[in-house]
Scaffold this active site. Structure first.
Site, short mmCIF file in Angstrom:
data_model
loop_
_atom_site.label_atom_id
_atom_site.label_comp_id
_atom_site.label_asym_id
_atom_site.label_seq_id
_atom_site.Cartn_x
_atom_site.Cartn_y
_atom_site.Cartn_z
CG ASP A 102 42.18 45.39 34.61
OD1 ASP A 102 42.89 45.22 35.62
OD2 ASP A 102 42.21 46.44 33.94
CG HIS A 302 45.02 41.06 36.79
ND1 HIS A 302 43.91 41.38 37.54
CD2 HIS A 302 45.03 41.93 35.75
CE1 HIS A 302 43.28 42.41 36.99
NE2 HIS A 302 43.93 42.76 35.91
#
Length: 328
Positions: A102, A302
């Site tokens: 991320d 994610h």
């Protein structure tokens, strides 16, 4: 596995580490993203240290047990890379492999870009390397793209507001539950966030009120996040977003530079970040010519190093073996 504080230049960093007792163990740094902590890498700290590496996962600047400067300008990419350079030195090492997920991925990519002498290989999870563009600061470009496409507003633009953290801090448990749910691979596609919101609708209001903690996350693990963000707040983490235009201003000297160190990219097939970070498979090799692999994990979302810990561990271990050979 232990947690300790390390004082570097102007910053006290809390780290999770293992493999520190192994003589001459190669160092691997694991850099988390938003809204996560060093503990997001527990499975990797365990697996990589068992394979003979000294593995360190810090709470990054603004997060958890690490210092939280108040000024948004103290969260530039140069500060964040500098923190990792200082951490490697404080650990008594002269080189390491850096892995980021991320927001941690841009930090990792820039570690390899700025200090290839120190960071001998790089792996990015979920977010590909995004080279500096010549057309101006990114927030204006993101807003224009969203408007032209009729998508509303990207959350990154919303986070620019000086008080954006207040809504997230009102109920940290709800905030975290919704964010983890909205970007998880197990969440039905129709309920995942795209990152874009209609005008007048907040990020949290755009996520289903029935959001649940992802199936891979235990209640105890979730409580660790809630406790940390209830204590430390969201202002520091959002300062990473508030510094994106500053990053563009500060990095003109990096225009058209490429990452020359061995590289790995891993992304979940169903990661919502792909809606706005772009599919790396198309052009990452141009910017990281020594890209060893680019892997799309079927059905993953994610939070890939937690959702698919065993797969990610295997990919990282294979890469570490390959990168070691290429670096020699």
């Amino acid at each position: 596995m232990r947690t300790r504080l390390i004082k570097t230049d102007g910053l006290v960093q809390q780290v999770l580490e293992a493999g520190y007792a192994l003589a001459n163990a190669p160092l691997v740094l694991l850099i988390h993203g938003f809204p996560e902590l060093g503990i997001s890498w527990r499975a990797q700290v365990e697996a990589l240290s068992a394979a003979g590496f000294h593995v360190v996962a810090p709470d990054m600047r603004g997060y958890g047990g690490t210092d939280k400067p108040r000024d948004a300008a103290a969260y530039s990419i140069l500060h964040l890379v500098g923190d990792m350079v200082d951490l490697v030195r404080a650990l008594g090492k002269t080189d390491c492999v850096v892995v980021g997920h991320d927001w941690g991925a841009p930090v990792a990519w820039h570690c390899a870009l700025l200090r290839p002498d120190l960071f001998t290989a790089v792996a990015g999870l979920s977010v590909p390397f995004q080279p500096r563009r010549t057309k101006g600061p990114p927030t204006a470009a993101m807003a224009a793209i969203a408007k032209r496409a009729g998508l509303g507003e990207l959350y990154i633009n919303r986070f620019q507001a000086a008080d954006a953290h207040a809504a997230l801090e009102a109920d940290p448990a709800t905030t975290l539950r919704k964010l983890f749910f909205a970007y998880d691979g197990a969440t039905p596609a129709a309920k995942r966030s795209t990152g874009f919101m209609p005008q007048g609708v907040s990020l949290l209001d755009s996520i289903d009120d029935g959001a649940t903690v992802p199936p891979w996350m235990s209640a105890a693990h979730f409580d660790e996040y809630v406790e940390a963000f209830a204590a430390g707040g969201f202002d520091g983490p959002l300062n990473w977003y508030r510094a994106v235009d500053l990053n563009w201003t500060l990095t003109g000297f990096l225009q058209d530079q490429r990452i020359r160190r061995p590289a790995l990219f891993i992304v979940g097939e169903d990661d919502p970040v792909r809606h706005y970070a772009g599919p790396a498979e198309a052009g990452l090799k141009d910017w990281a010519p020594n890209l060893v692999r680019s892997v799309v994990v079927p059905g993953a979302g994610h939070w890939i190093q937690q959702e698919r810990a065993e797969e990610v561990n295997g990919l990282l271990l294979d890469f570490l073996a390959t990168a070691g050979r290429l670096a020699r």
